[in-house]
Design an enzyme around this catalytic site. Structure first.
Site, PDB file in Angstrom:
ATOM      1  N   ASP A 124     -30.819 -22.892   4.585  1.00 26.90           N
ATOM      2  CA  ASP A 124     -31.837 -21.781   4.442  1.00 26.90           C
ATOM      3  C   ASP A 124     -31.589 -21.560   3.055  1.00 26.90           C
ATOM      4  O   ASP A 124     -30.498 -20.466   2.898  1.00 26.90           O
ATOM      5  CB  ASP A 124     -32.692 -20.840   5.390  1.00 26.90           C
ATOM      6  CG  ASP A 124     -33.657 -20.660   5.049  1.00 26.90           C
ATOM      7  OD1 ASP A 124     -34.306 -20.094   3.557  1.00 26.90           O
ATOM      8  OD2 ASP A 124     -34.349 -20.388   5.771  1.00 26.90           O
ATOM      9  N   HIS A 146     -46.591 -27.839   8.787  1.00 25.98           N
ATOM     10  CA  HIS A 146     -47.002 -27.035   8.406  1.00 25.98           C
ATOM     11  C   HIS A 146     -47.959 -26.830   7.628  1.00 25.98           C
ATOM     12  O   HIS A 146     -48.502 -26.605   7.511  1.00 25.98           O
ATOM     13  CB  HIS A 146     -47.563 -26.826  10.199  1.00 25.98           C
ATOM     14  CG  HIS A 146     -47.105 -25.604  10.114  1.00 25.98           C
ATOM     15  ND1 HIS A 146     -47.636 -24.914  11.495  1.00 25.98           N
ATOM     16  CD2 HIS A 146     -46.103 -24.737   9.497  1.00 25.98           C
ATOM     17  CE1 HIS A 146     -46.711 -23.646  11.160  1.00 25.98           C
ATOM     18  NE2 HIS A 146     -46.021 -23.704  10.074  1.00 25.98           N
ATOM     19  N   GLY A 194     -28.942 -24.026   0.513  1.00 24.39           N
ATOM     20  CA  GLY A 194     -29.680 -25.851   0.054  1.00 24.39           C
ATOM     21  C   GLY A 194     -31.099 -25.087  -0.354  1.00 24.39           C
ATOM     22  O   GLY A 194     -31.650 -24.012   0.588  1.00 24.39           O
ATOM     23  N   ASP A 195     -31.993 -26.272  -0.865  1.00 25.35           N
ATOM     24  CA  ASP A 195     -33.551 -26.016  -1.285  1.00 25.35           C
ATOM     25  C   ASP A 195     -34.164 -26.304   0.027  1.00 25.35           C
ATOM     26  O   ASP A 195     -33.582 -27.865   0.311  1.00 25.35           O
ATOM     27  CB  ASP A 195     -32.956 -26.503  -3.069  1.00 25.35           C
ATOM     28  CG  ASP A 195     -35.402 -26.072  -3.184  1.00 25.35           C
ATOM     29  OD1 ASP A 195     -35.221 -27.202  -2.760  1.00 25.35           O
ATOM     30  OD2 ASP A 195     -35.294 -24.878  -3.175  1.00 25.35           O
TER      31      ASP A 195
END
Length: 360
Positions: free
Chosen positions: A224, A270, A250-251
């Protein structure tokens, strides 16, 4: 926390409750039933006001008159009495024969800082910004585009970044719901078979730490980019699992840590329309080990007319970010399109389900 009931028992209870609610609606003329549903917005705002004013906190030590409550919260006595009278008709607070009001189990759930308190969620659902979002639902239905962008000229995450006061309310409300799901997830699924678990955009690591505390032979990777600002290291230290967690900032749409045997996606897919959801799943497919498992934790709305919280959450996602709650068939389709096969869907005692898939 009370013991988590089996998911099957919860589904039976939910089914009985739904049938009783349908019967109650059938007992009155259809226009009256529609009117009662439409007035739900008024009830929501009344709950919000009680939560904002911390009325339930005032009653923690025993019943009080509306005048005493009003004095403590610096409000109008007559207005406070009328608010509590209305909420008491929904079993939120109760008026005694002497005119004093007392807590009920539902009113107790509005107290500050109590286990499973719903105060943060009440503050979110009744907040003026949330009402503005829902007020533009007709725009979303007509255009298929999020109303939040129309109202504020920016994406939901940009708005939260520029409005820290509302962002705190939003994150606290979402955190309440997420925390409610953790124990039911742990009760429904055995994570001990996985040596390394990657929690994809797992915030500060609430779910991952709970899993690791139950599986001493496992280690985790918290993936994250927001880990520092969310205080992940301090939280994981407090939970006693920091020595078994690697933090990878990380992305979300970049490469995932490779070779793990379980990838957790809790309430991630979602939030995104199909192209972005497929991108996330493709990255997971590239990273996962051949015998690994993808565990998608989301609401899975049932087909047909059955009531389910996913169906309203789906509208909320549509308004805010253009996301969606997907059915079992829809999950099967997007998983197949990205190199996975849906193995099973594990229901939990909470509304969330665990969609388990393997690479093919």
């Amino acid at each position: 926390m009370p013991p988590i009931p089996p998911a099957r028992v919860v589904r039976i209870v939910e089914g009985v409750r739904a049938r009783v609610q349908r019967l109650a609606q059938l007992m009155v003329p259809a226009p009256i039933a529609v009117l009662e549903l439409a007035q739900g917005a008024w009830v929501s705002q009344a709950i919000y006001v009680a939560a904002e004013l911390k009325i339930a906190d005032q009653l923690a030590d025993g019943p009080l008159s509306s005048e005493e409550i009003a004095r403590r919260i610096e409000a109008d006595p007559d207005a406070v009495h009328r608010l509590l009278r209305a909420l008491a008709s929904y079993r939120i607070f109760s008026e005694q024969s002497d005119g004093r009001f007392k807590l009920t189990p539902m009113a107790d759930a509005l107290r500050t800082g109590t286990p499973m308190s719903m105060r943060d969620m009440a503050l979110l659902t009744g907040h003026p910004a949330s009402w503005e979002d829902w007020g533009a639902l007709i725009h979303t239905v007509r255009t298929g585009q999020p109303s939040l962008e129309k109202n504020r000229g920016m994406h939901a995450y940009e708005y939260l970044g520029q409005n820290p006061e509302f962002a705190e309310i939003f994150l606290n409300g979402m955190g309440t719901l997420s925390n409610m799901e953790t124990e039911p997830i742990l009760a429904a699924y055995d994570f001990s078979k996985y040596k390394t678990l990657v929690d994809v955009f797992g915030g500060r690591g609430g779910l991952l730490s709970a899993i690791l505390k139950k599986t001493p032979g496992s280690k985790g990777i918290l993936f994250d980019s927001r880990a520092d600002e969310l205080g992940a290291d301090a939280f994981l230290t407090e939970e006693g699992v920091v020595d078994r967690v690697e933090i990878d900032k990380g992305d979300l749409f970049g490469p995932l840590p490779a070779g793990a045997d379980a990838y957790l996606l809790k309430h991630i897919l979602h939030e995104w329309p199909e192209p972005k959801a497929l991108e996330i799943l493709k990255n997971a497919r590239e990273a996962i080990s051949p015998d690994g498992r993808l565990l998608v934790m989301e609401f899975v709305p049932p087909e047909g007319n059955a009531a389910h919280p996913a169906k309203l959450v789906d509208l909320w996602l549509m308004i805010l970010v253009g996301g969606k709650e997907r059915t079992e068939r829809q999950y099967s389709e997007i998983l197949r399109a990205t190199g996975f096969q849906l193995d099973r869907i594990v229901q939990t005692a909470a509304g969330v389900s665990i969609v388990e898939a393997r690479p093919v």
